[in-house]
Scaffold this motif. Structure first.
Motif, PDB file in Angstrom:
ATOM      1  N   GLY A  93       0.783  -1.233   0.000  1.00 27.78           N
ATOM      2  CA  GLY A  93       0.000   0.000   0.000  1.00 27.78           C
ATOM      3  C   GLY A  93       0.813   1.279   0.000  1.00 27.78           C
ATOM      4  N   THR A  94       2.127   1.151   0.015  1.00 30.55           N
ATOM      5  CA  THR A  94       3.010   2.317  -0.038  1.00 30.55           C
ATOM      6  C   THR A  94       3.743   2.309  -1.365  1.00 30.55           C
ATOM      7  OG1 THR A  94       3.279   2.257   2.363  1.00 30.55           O
ATOM      8  CG2 THR A  94       4.901   3.533   1.117  1.00 30.55           C
ATOM      9  N   SER A  95       3.836   3.471  -1.992  1.00 30.87           N
ATOM     10  CA  SER A  95       4.542   3.612  -3.267  1.00 30.87           C
ATOM     11  C   SER A  95       5.786   4.461  -3.068  1.00 30.87           C
ATOM     12  CB  SER A  95       3.644   4.290  -4.307  1.00 30.87           C
ATOM     13  OG  SER A  95       2.479   3.527  -4.519  1.00 30.87           O
ATOM     14  N   TYR A  96       6.854   4.069  -3.741  1.00 31.24           N
ATOM     15  CA  TYR A  96       8.129   4.787  -3.695  1.00 31.24           C
ATOM     16  C   TYR A  96       8.436   5.235  -5.122  1.00 31.24           C
ATOM     17  CZ  TYR A  96       8.260   2.485   0.794  1.00 31.24           C
ATOM     18  OH  TYR A  96       7.936   2.051   2.054  1.00 31.24           O
ATOM     19  N   GLU A  97       8.248   6.525  -5.391  1.00 33.21           N
ATOM     20  CA  GLU A  97       8.453   7.079  -6.731  1.00 33.21           C
ATOM     21  C   GLU A  97       9.832   7.739  -6.781  1.00 33.21           C
ATOM     22  OE1 GLU A  97       6.687  10.910  -7.892  1.00 33.21           O
ATOM     23  OE2 GLU A  97       5.761   9.775  -9.538  1.00 33.21           O
ATOM     24  N   VAL A  98      10.766   7.054  -7.427  1.00 34.42           N
ATOM     25  CA  VAL A  98      12.116   7.585  -7.591  1.00 34.42           C
ATOM     26  C   VAL A  98      12.123   8.436  -8.852  1.00 34.42           C
ATOM     27  CG1 VAL A  98      14.549   6.989  -7.925  1.00 34.42           C
ATOM     28  CG2 VAL A  98      13.089   5.534  -6.488  1.00 34.42           C
ATOM     29  N   TRP A  99      12.721   9.617  -8.762  1.00 35.37           N
ATOM     30  CA  TRP A  99      12.755  10.518  -9.913  1.00 35.37           C
ATOM     31  C   TRP A  99      14.178  11.027 -10.141  1.00 35.37           C
ATOM     32  CZ3 TRP A  99      14.379  15.510  -9.015  1.00 35.37           C
ATOM     33  CH2 TRP A  99      14.353  15.947  -7.694  1.00 35.37           C
ATOM     34  N   SER A 100      14.455  11.338 -11.388  1.00 31.24           N
ATOM     35  CA  SER A 100      15.715  11.997 -11.723  1.00 31.24           C
ATOM     36  C   SER A 100      15.404  13.120 -12.699  1.00 31.24           C
ATOM     37  CB  SER A 100      16.726  11.017 -12.324  1.00 31.24           C
ATOM     38  OG  SER A 100      16.302  10.532 -13.575  1.00 31.24           O
ATOM     39  N   SER A 101      16.227  14.152 -12.658  1.00 35.08           N
ATOM     40  CA  SER A 101      15.988  15.333 -13.484  1.00 35.08           C
ATOM     41  C   SER A 101      17.312  15.999 -13.818  1.00 35.08           C
ATOM     42  CB  SER A 101      15.083  16.305 -12.722  1.00 35.08           C
ATOM     43  OG  SER A 101      14.852  17.476 -13.468  1.00 35.08           O
ATOM     44  N   PHE A 102      17.337  16.645 -14.976  1.00 36.35           N
ATOM     45  CA  PHE A 102      18.523  17.370 -15.407  1.00 36.35           C
ATOM     46  C   PHE A 102      18.084  18.560 -16.238  1.00 36.35           C
ATOM     47  CE2 PHE A 102      21.967  18.249 -18.401  1.00 36.35           C
ATOM     48  CZ  PHE A 102      23.026  18.400 -17.522  1.00 36.35           C
ATOM     49  N   ASP A 103      18.537  19.754 -15.874  1.00 35.66           N
ATOM     50  CA  ASP A 103      18.199  20.982 -16.602  1.00 35.66           C
ATOM     51  C   ASP A 103      19.089  21.059 -17.833  1.00 35.66           C
ATOM     52  OD1 ASP A 103      17.826  23.540 -17.625  1.00 35.66           O
ATOM     53  OD2 ASP A 103      17.757  24.475 -15.645  1.00 35.66           O
ATOM     54  N   ARG A 104      18.532  20.735 -18.979  1.00 33.47           N
ATOM     55  CA  ARG A 104      19.328  20.651 -20.207  1.00 33.47           C
ATOM     56  C   ARG A 104      19.719  22.014 -20.782  1.00 33.47           C
ATOM     57  NH1 ARG A 104      15.714  19.672 -25.211  1.00 33.47           N
ATOM     58  NH2 ARG A 104      13.730  20.488 -24.518  1.00 33.47           N
ATOM     59  N   GLN A 105      19.176  23.099 -20.233  1.00 33.22           N
ATOM     60  CA  GLN A 105      19.521  24.426 -20.731  1.00 33.22           C
ATOM     61  C   GLN A 105      20.512  25.161 -19.836  1.00 33.22           C
ATOM     62  OE1 GLN A 105      15.800  26.411 -21.484  1.00 33.22           O
ATOM     63  NE2 GLN A 105      15.411  25.193 -23.312  1.00 33.22           N
ATOM     64  N   ASP A 106      20.940  24.509 -18.769  1.00 34.22           N
ATOM     65  CA  ASP A 106      21.891  25.115 -17.841  1.00 34.22           C
ATOM     66  C   ASP A 106      23.210  24.358 -17.943  1.00 34.22           C
ATOM     67  OD1 ASP A 106      23.424  26.051 -15.728  1.00 34.22           O
ATOM     68  OD2 ASP A 106      21.855  25.802 -14.224  1.00 34.22           O
ATOM     69  N   ASP A 108      25.801  24.545 -16.290  1.00 37.49           N
ATOM     70  CA  ASP A 108      26.373  24.225 -14.975  1.00 37.49           C
ATOM     71  C   ASP A 108      25.495  23.275 -14.160  1.00 37.49           C
ATOM     72  OD1 ASP A 108      28.587  25.891 -15.416  1.00 37.49           O
ATOM     73  OD2 ASP A 108      27.445  27.646 -14.750  1.00 37.49           O
ATOM     74  N   ALA A 109      24.407  22.804 -14.752  1.00 32.88           N
ATOM     75  CA  ALA A 109      23.462  21.964 -14.014  1.00 32.88           C
ATOM     76  C   ALA A 109      24.072  20.619 -13.644  1.00 32.88           C
ATOM     77  CB  ALA A 109      22.205  21.744 -14.837  1.00 32.88           C
ATOM     78  N   LYS A 110      23.668  20.129 -12.504  1.00 26.92           N
ATOM     79  CA  LYS A 110      24.037  18.797 -12.030  1.00 26.92           C
ATOM     80  C   LYS A 110      22.768  17.950 -12.000  1.00 26.92           C
ATOM     81  CE  LYS A 110      28.306  19.791 -10.543  1.00 26.92           C
ATOM     82  NZ  LYS A 110      29.217  19.901 -11.623  1.00 26.92           N
ATOM     83  N   PRO A 111      22.894  16.648 -12.225  1.00 23.21           N
ATOM     84  CA  PRO A 111      21.705  15.792 -12.119  1.00 23.21           C
ATOM     85  C   PRO A 111      21.118  15.872 -10.709  1.00 23.21           C
ATOM     86  CG  PRO A 111      23.542  14.593 -13.103  1.00 23.21           C
ATOM     87  CD  PRO A 111      24.089  15.889 -12.600  1.00 23.21           C
ATOM     88  N   GLU A 112      19.799  15.818 -10.635  1.00 16.71           N
ATOM     89  CA  GLU A 112      19.083  15.843  -9.367  1.00 16.71           C
ATOM     90  C   GLU A 112      18.208  14.608  -9.280  1.00 16.71           C
ATOM     91  OE1 GLU A 112      16.851  19.467  -9.154  1.00 16.71           O
ATOM     92  OE2 GLU A 112      18.614  20.719  -9.443  1.00 16.71           O
ATOM     93  N   VAL A 134      24.011  12.520  -7.051  1.00 16.06           N
ATOM     94  CA  VAL A 134      23.285  11.698  -8.014  1.00 16.06           C
ATOM     95  C   VAL A 134      24.238  11.103  -9.044  1.00 16.06           C
ATOM     96  CG1 VAL A 134      21.536  11.702  -9.841  1.00 16.06           C
ATOM     97  CG2 VAL A 134      21.146  12.971  -7.723  1.00 16.06           C
ATOM     98  N   ARG A 135      24.140   9.795  -9.203  1.00 16.38           N
ATOM     99  CA  ARG A 135      24.890   9.090 -10.246  1.00 16.38           C
ATOM    100  C   ARG A 135      23.879   8.414 -11.161  1.00 16.38           C
ATOM    101  NH1 ARG A 135      29.172   5.487  -7.208  1.00 16.38           N
ATOM    102  NH2 ARG A 135      28.376   6.215  -5.231  1.00 16.38           N
ATOM    103  N   ASN A 136      23.974   8.732 -12.408  1.00 18.13           N
ATOM    104  CA  ASN A 136      23.096   8.208 -13.459  1.00 18.13           C
ATOM    105  C   ASN A 136      21.689   8.749 -13.330  1.00 18.13           C
ATOM    106  OD1 ASN A 136      25.302   6.802 -14.349  1.00 18.13           O
ATOM    107  ND2 ASN A 136      24.563   4.823 -13.693  1.00 18.13           N
ATOM    108  N   GLY A 137      20.978   8.666 -14.428  1.00 19.71           N
ATOM    109  CA  GLY A 137      19.567   9.000 -14.459  1.00 19.71           C
ATOM    110  C   GLY A 137      18.820   7.695 -14.663  1.00 19.71           C
ATOM    111  N   LEU A 138      17.539   7.769 -14.829  1.00 20.37           N
ATOM    112  CA  LEU A 138      16.744   6.558 -15.005  1.00 20.37           C
ATOM    113  C   LEU A 138      16.564   6.186 -16.470  1.00 20.37           C
ATOM    114  CD1 LEU A 138      14.103   7.459 -12.295  1.00 20.37           C
ATOM    115  CD2 LEU A 138      15.784   5.598 -12.162  1.00 20.37           C
ATOM    116  N   ASP A 139      17.211   6.911 -17.379  1.00 21.97           N
ATOM    117  CA  ASP A 139      17.000   6.710 -18.805  1.00 21.97           C
ATOM    118  C   ASP A 139      17.378   5.323 -19.311  1.00 21.97           C
ATOM    119  OD1 ASP A 139      19.632   7.778 -18.200  1.00 21.97           O
ATOM    120  OD2 ASP A 139      19.964   7.821 -20.358  1.00 21.97           O
ATOM    121  N   LEU A 140      18.233   4.593 -18.625  1.00 23.55           N
ATOM    122  CA  LEU A 140      18.597   3.244 -19.060  1.00 23.55           C
ATOM    123  C   LEU A 140      17.398   2.294 -19.001  1.00 23.55           C
ATOM    124  CD1 LEU A 140      22.106   2.839 -17.398  1.00 23.55           C
ATOM    125  CD2 LEU A 140      21.593   3.290 -19.804  1.00 23.55           C
ATOM    126  N   LEU A 141      16.394   2.651 -18.233  1.00 19.20           N
ATOM    127  CA  LEU A 141      15.193   1.822 -18.166  1.00 19.20           C
ATOM    128  C   LEU A 141      14.430   1.819 -19.483  1.00 19.20           C
ATOM    129  CD1 LEU A 141      13.905   2.606 -14.574  1.00 19.20           C
ATOM    130  CD2 LEU A 141      14.654   0.389 -15.456  1.00 19.20           C
TER     131      LEU A 141
END
Length: 165
Positions: A93-106, A108-112, A134-141
């Motif tokens: 009954g509990t959900s764990y939503e893992v998210w990753s994000s990257f500002d592609r227009q910055d 100096d941005a670091k993955p979050e 943060v190491r890696n994004g979820l895009d490999l999925l």
């Protein structure tokens, strides 16, 4: 094929390749990792399963494994300033939503990233990864889902099985 400009990903990929060593706890492919306080959050793929781990390094307090074919993965829709993706794991009954994000227009941005914990529909915790951890994004999925014959419908916002357009 996802509708985005490959050139926009070059800074992200270059940063990730030089980031940190391989995932220590993952027995298979490390898809995402970060620190949240003194704990680690990991998403790993081992064969046909994807696992969520959270807890002290090397000693997760919670581990949830889900078949890749059943995994709730939301890829980036291809628009907007940020490249973002999310994957959700369910446990009693509990959900764990893992998210990753990257500002592609910055440049100096670091993955979050982070994890949102929900009981039913109610948000009970929103934990952000420590900046710079943060190491890696979820895009490999995305490729992993395609490798088992699933394809993302941008029209219906869900994964389907062949035939894919």
């Amino acid at each position: 094929m996802r509708p985005f400009a490959l050139a926009a990903l070059v800074p992200l990929v270059a940063g990730l390749l030089s980031a940190a060593p391989a995932f220590a706890a993952c027995q298979g492919e490390g898809l995402f990792e970060c620190r949240i306080g003194k704990k680690e959050l990991e998403v790993c793929r081992t064969g046909s399963a994807v696992s969520y781990r959270f807890g002290p390094a090397g000693k997760p307090e919670l581990e949830i494994a889900t078949a890749l074919s059943e995994l709730q993965y939301q890829p980036w829709p291809g628009v907007g300033r940020a490249i973002w993706e999310a994957v959700t794991f369910h446990n009693d009954g509990t959900s764990y939503e893992v998210w990753s994000s990257f500002d592609r227009q910055d440049s100096d941005a670091k993955p979050e990233g982070g994890v949102n914990v929900l009981k039913g529909e109610k948000l009970i915790a929103a934990l952000d990864c420590t900046k710079g951890s943060v190491r890696n994004g979820l895009d490999l999925l995305y490729g992993a889902k395609e490798s088992i014959g699933q394809c993302w419908s941008f029209e219906n916002h869900r994964w389907t099985t062949a035939p894919c357009n």
